[in-house]
Design an enzyme around this catalytic site. Structure first.
Site, PDB file in Angstrom:
ATOM      1  N   GLY A   8       0.843  -1.202   0.000  1.00  0.00           N
ATOM      2  CA  GLY A   8       0.000   0.000   0.000  1.00  0.00           C
ATOM      3  C   GLY A   8       0.872   1.244   0.000  1.00  0.00           C
ATOM      4  O   GLY A   8       0.544   2.256   0.624  1.00  0.00           O
ATOM      5  N   GLY A   9       1.995   1.166  -0.704  1.00  0.00           N
ATOM      6  CA  GLY A   9       3.018   2.218  -0.640  1.00  0.00           C
ATOM      7  C   GLY A   9       2.598   3.556  -1.231  1.00  0.00           C
ATOM      8  O   GLY A   9       3.227   4.578  -0.944  1.00  0.00           O
ATOM      9  N   GLY A  11      -0.631   4.678  -0.955  1.00  0.00           N
ATOM     10  CA  GLY A  11      -1.826   5.145  -0.234  1.00  0.00           C
ATOM     11  C   GLY A  11      -1.476   6.234   0.767  1.00  0.00           C
ATOM     12  O   GLY A  11      -0.327   6.681   0.845  1.00  0.00           O
ATOM     13  N   LEU A  12      -2.472   6.641   1.539  1.00  0.00           N
ATOM     14  CA  LEU A  12      -2.272   7.732   2.508  1.00  0.00           C
ATOM     15  C   LEU A  12      -1.163   7.392   3.506  1.00  0.00           C
ATOM     16  O   LEU A  12      -0.260   8.192   3.737  1.00  0.00           O
ATOM     17  CB  LEU A  12      -3.602   8.010   3.237  1.00  0.00           C
ATOM     18  CG  LEU A  12      -3.567   9.045   4.355  1.00  0.00           C
ATOM     19  CD1 LEU A  12      -3.144  10.408   3.847  1.00  0.00           C
ATOM     20  CD2 LEU A  12      -4.939   9.138   5.023  1.00  0.00           C
ATOM     21  N   GLY A  14       1.109   4.673   3.410  1.00  0.00           N
ATOM     22  CA  GLY A  14       2.347   4.240   2.746  1.00  0.00           C
ATOM     23  C   GLY A  14       3.152   5.408   2.201  1.00  0.00           C
ATOM     24  O   GLY A  14       4.381   5.452   2.343  1.00  0.00           O
ATOM     25  N   TYR A 127     -15.443  -5.299   6.660  1.00  0.00           N
ATOM     26  CA  TYR A 127     -14.091  -4.735   6.765  1.00  0.00           C
ATOM     27  C   TYR A 127     -13.527  -5.007   8.161  1.00  0.00           C
ATOM     28  O   TYR A 127     -12.371  -5.405   8.317  1.00  0.00           O
ATOM     29  CB  TYR A 127     -14.178  -3.229   6.504  1.00  0.00           C
ATOM     30  CG  TYR A 127     -12.881  -2.477   6.584  1.00  0.00           C
ATOM     31  CD1 TYR A 127     -11.958  -2.516   5.539  1.00  0.00           C
ATOM     32  CD2 TYR A 127     -12.573  -1.698   7.692  1.00  0.00           C
ATOM     33  CE1 TYR A 127     -10.770  -1.810   5.605  1.00  0.00           C
ATOM     34  CE2 TYR A 127     -11.388  -0.987   7.776  1.00  0.00           C
ATOM     35  CZ  TYR A 127     -10.485  -1.043   6.727  1.00  0.00           C
ATOM     36  OH  TYR A 127      -9.315  -0.340   6.799  1.00  0.00           O
ATOM     37  N   ASN A 156      -9.392   7.620  12.794  1.00  0.00           N
ATOM     38  CA  ASN A 156      -9.587   8.151  11.432  1.00  0.00           C
ATOM     39  C   ASN A 156      -8.390   9.016  10.988  1.00  0.00           C
ATOM     40  O   ASN A 156      -8.075  10.010  11.623  1.00  0.00           O
ATOM     41  CB  ASN A 156     -10.876   8.988  11.360  1.00  0.00           C
ATOM     42  CG  ASN A 156     -12.125   8.121  11.428  1.00  0.00           C
ATOM     43  OD1 ASN A 156     -12.191   7.180  12.223  1.00  0.00           O
ATOM     44  ND2 ASN A 156     -13.108   8.419  10.602  1.00  0.00           N
ATOM     45  N   LYS A 178     -15.396  19.194  -0.613  1.00  0.00           N
ATOM     46  CA  LYS A 178     -16.731  19.790  -0.785  1.00  0.00           C
ATOM     47  C   LYS A 178     -16.737  21.270  -0.400  1.00  0.00           C
ATOM     48  O   LYS A 178     -17.371  22.084  -1.063  1.00  0.00           O
ATOM     49  CB  LYS A 178     -17.746  19.048   0.073  1.00  0.00           C
ATOM     50  CG  LYS A 178     -18.139  17.692  -0.485  1.00  0.00           C
ATOM     51  CD  LYS A 178     -19.165  17.104   0.466  1.00  0.00           C
ATOM     52  CE  LYS A 178     -19.595  15.726   0.092  1.00  0.00           C
ATOM     53  NZ  LYS A 178     -20.568  15.212   1.066  1.00  0.00           N
ATOM     54  N   ARG A 199     -15.822  11.516  16.089  1.00  0.00           N
ATOM     55  CA  ARG A 199     -14.700  10.689  15.648  1.00  0.00           C
ATOM     56  C   ARG A 199     -13.430  11.216  16.285  1.00  0.00           C
ATOM     57  O   ARG A 199     -13.360  12.375  16.680  1.00  0.00           O
ATOM     58  CB  ARG A 199     -14.539  10.756  14.104  1.00  0.00           C
ATOM     59  CG  ARG A 199     -15.672  10.126  13.301  1.00  0.00           C
ATOM     60  CD  ARG A 199     -15.735   8.626  13.491  1.00  0.00           C
ATOM     61  NE  ARG A 199     -16.779   8.011  12.685  1.00  0.00           N
ATOM     62  CZ  ARG A 199     -18.034   7.794  13.107  1.00  0.00           C
ATOM     63  NH1 ARG A 199     -18.394   8.165  14.316  1.00  0.00           N
ATOM     64  NH2 ARG A 199     -18.903   7.194  12.327  1.00  0.00           N
TER      65      ARG A 199
HETATM   66  O1  GFB Z   1     -15.051   8.848   7.588  1.00  0.00           O
HETATM   67  P1  GFB Z   1     -16.339   8.129   7.440  1.00  0.00           P
HETATM   68  O2  GFB Z   1     -16.806   7.860   6.080  1.00  0.00           O
HETATM   69  O3  GFB Z   1     -16.272   6.748   8.145  1.00  0.00           O
HETATM   70  O4  GFB Z   1     -17.545   8.955   8.142  1.00  0.00           O
HETATM   71  P2  GFB Z   1     -16.490   6.154   9.611  1.00  0.00           P
HETATM   72  C1  GFB Z   1     -17.489   9.535   9.398  1.00  0.00           C
HETATM   73  C2  GFB Z   1     -18.709  10.385   9.665  1.00  0.00           C
HETATM   74  O5  GFB Z   1     -18.664  11.530   8.823  1.00  0.00           O
HETATM   75  C3  GFB Z   1     -20.093   9.739   9.433  1.00  0.00           C
HETATM   76  C4  GFB Z   1     -19.934  11.798   8.284  1.00  0.00           C
HETATM   77  O6  GFB Z   1     -20.916  10.094  10.514  1.00  0.00           O
HETATM   78  C5  GFB Z   1     -20.585  10.421   8.154  1.00  0.00           C
HETATM   79  O7  GFB Z   1     -21.977  10.553   8.115  1.00  0.00           O
HETATM   80  N1  GFB Z   1     -19.816  12.530   7.017  1.00  0.00           N
HETATM   81  C6  GFB Z   1     -20.285  13.794   6.788  1.00  0.00           C
HETATM   82  C7  GFB Z   1     -19.218  12.094   5.891  1.00  0.00           C
HETATM   83  N2  GFB Z   1     -20.062  14.148   5.532  1.00  0.00           N
HETATM   84  C8  GFB Z   1     -19.389  13.134   4.942  1.00  0.00           C
HETATM   85  C9  GFB Z   1     -18.875  12.945   3.624  1.00  0.00           C
HETATM   86  O8  GFB Z   1     -18.982  13.778   2.734  1.00  0.00           O
HETATM   87  N3  GFB Z   1     -18.206  11.768   3.382  1.00  0.00           N
HETATM   88  C10 GFB Z   1     -18.040  10.800   4.358  1.00  0.00           C
HETATM   89  N4  GFB Z   1     -17.389   9.679   4.056  1.00  0.00           N
HETATM   90  N5  GFB Z   1     -18.583  10.943   5.601  1.00  0.00           N
HETATM   91  C11 GFB Z   1     -15.149   4.268   8.528  1.00  0.00           C
HETATM   92  C12 GFB Z   1     -15.380   2.803   8.298  1.00  0.00           C
HETATM   93  O9  GFB Z   1     -16.143   4.657   9.347  1.00  0.00           O
HETATM   94  O10 GFB Z   1     -13.957   4.557   9.193  1.00  0.00           O
HETATM   95  C13 GFB Z   1     -14.215   2.178   7.712  1.00  0.00           C
HETATM   96  O11 GFB Z   1     -16.531   2.648   7.492  1.00  0.00           O
HETATM   97  C14 GFB Z   1     -12.902   2.622   8.361  1.00  0.00           C
HETATM   98  O12 GFB Z   1     -14.381   0.806   7.784  1.00  0.00           O
HETATM   99  C15 GFB Z   1     -12.832   4.099   8.596  1.00  0.00           C
HETATM  100  O13 GFB Z   1     -12.719   1.957   9.575  1.00  0.00           O
HETATM  101  C16 GFB Z   1     -11.633   4.551   9.401  1.00  0.00           C
HETATM  102  O14 GFB Z   1     -15.567   6.733  10.620  1.00  0.00           O
HETATM  103  O15 GFB Z   1     -17.932   6.168   9.950  1.00  0.00           O
END
Ligand code: GFB
Length: 303
Positions: A8-9, A11-12, A14, A127, A156, A178, A199
């Protein structure tokens, strides 16, 4: 000098790691889901140490839409990388998990020993289970073969070189893109869900430092969580990003999109027992650097 292989070299994670005598693999070099290709590659490279970051990753919506792919691709990649490492006698493997491995219904804060104590959240269980198996495979290989395979669990991640695709990225890069596009196009800044979930975020430059320390110095057998233990709501993240771009337009919450897990606060007690004076980058500083980088590289970022 040890030869370090980073899967995964590009990726974010790597791309943030720098070592002398290191080979960074991308999916163009080898399909790690393919057992024979993986064995062949490891036999030709014969690394001393492996940092295993390769994974099929994505945000909450992508995890919910492609459950089979998230399970299959990750379980194959992980199984192949650890078995190939064992076969060629890799001295140490450090694998990346994620805090989504933890059970949904469990006392907070999350600690390393709670990983297998219940089912993960339904939004990302394929996952999560595939990642949990990295811990199981590492432990089983340690017990049967004496392999020094360890794993780390970052919260995260965000930072330069992230994936800014709006459908499958994580929240920080998605909101950075966005907000920037809302600013230049004079359109609303659309946030998924309610903005209420919390988070913990960690800047990729902190991950690079912690990874280098862990690879060289960590002597424990069990996994190690990488976190500052500071929770931030999505609403607060939105405000930080809006401030970076001086965005004063309309912010819209699209409640038809998923919130995912409400909270997943995790403990850094074990981490700080090993590195007591580690200084985390504040979310404000890390996001500001990432927004600046994103603006400069807008035409060429992964999106
Ligand atoms: O980062 P995220 O997609 O993943 O979303 P998770 C975190 C929160 O951000 C959720 C909100 O509550 C989403 O509703 N959110 C708001 C958004 N706007 C946006 C947007 O435009 N895009 C995204 N993506 N979210 C992931 C797991 O969970 O975390 C994976 O599904 C992995 O498996 C990763 O572990 C680290 O923190 O919810």
């Amino acid at each position: 000098m040890s030869k370090i292989l980073i899967t995964g070299g590009t990726g974010l994670v790597g791309s943030s790691l720098e070592f002398d005598n290191c080979v960074k693999l991308s999916s163009k070099d080898c399909d790690l889901r393919d057992t024979q290709q993986t064995y062949k590659l490891f036999e030709s490279l014969k690394p001393d140490k492996v940092i295993h970051c390769a994974a099929k990753v994505g945000g909450v919506l992508s995890n919910m839409a492609y459950k089979g792919d998230y399970y299959h691709d990750n379980i194959m990649i992980n199984t192949n990388v650890l078995e190939a490492s064992r076969r060629v006698g890799v001295k140490r493997v450090l694998s990346f998990l994620s805090t989504c491995v933890f059970p949904k219904d469990i006392d907070y804060p999350l600690t390393e020993d709670k990983m297998h104590d219940g089912a993960p959240h339904e939004a990302h269980y394929p996952y999560a289970y595939a990642k949990r198996m990295l811990d199981i495979q590492s432990r089983a290989y340690r017990e049967q073969y004496g392999c020094d395979f360890i794993s780390v669990i970052p919260v995260n991640l965000y930072g330069p070189n992230d994936n800014f695709n709006l459908e499958n990225s994580h929240v920080a890069p998605a909101l950075i893109r966005k907000c920037y596009e809302a600013k230049i196009n004079n359109t609303p800044f659309v946030v998924w869900g309610t903005g209420k979930p919390y988070r913990e975020f960690i800047y990729i430059k902190d991950i690079a430092k912690l990874t280098a320390w862990t690879l060289e110095n960590y002597q424990d057998k069990g996994p190690l969580i990488f976190t500052s233990s500071i929770e931030t709501s999505i609403n607060e993240l939105v405000e930080i990003i809006a401030k970076c771009f001086s965005f004063d337009g309309k912010i819209v919450f699209d409640k038809s999109m998923p919130d995912g897990q409400y909270r997943k606060p995790s403990s850094n007690k074990k981490l700080l027992s090993h590195i007591p004076d580690f200084e985390f980058t504040s979310l404000e500083d890390g996001i500001a650097e990432t927004c600046e980088w994103f603006q400069k590289k807008y035409e060429t970022v992964r999106k």
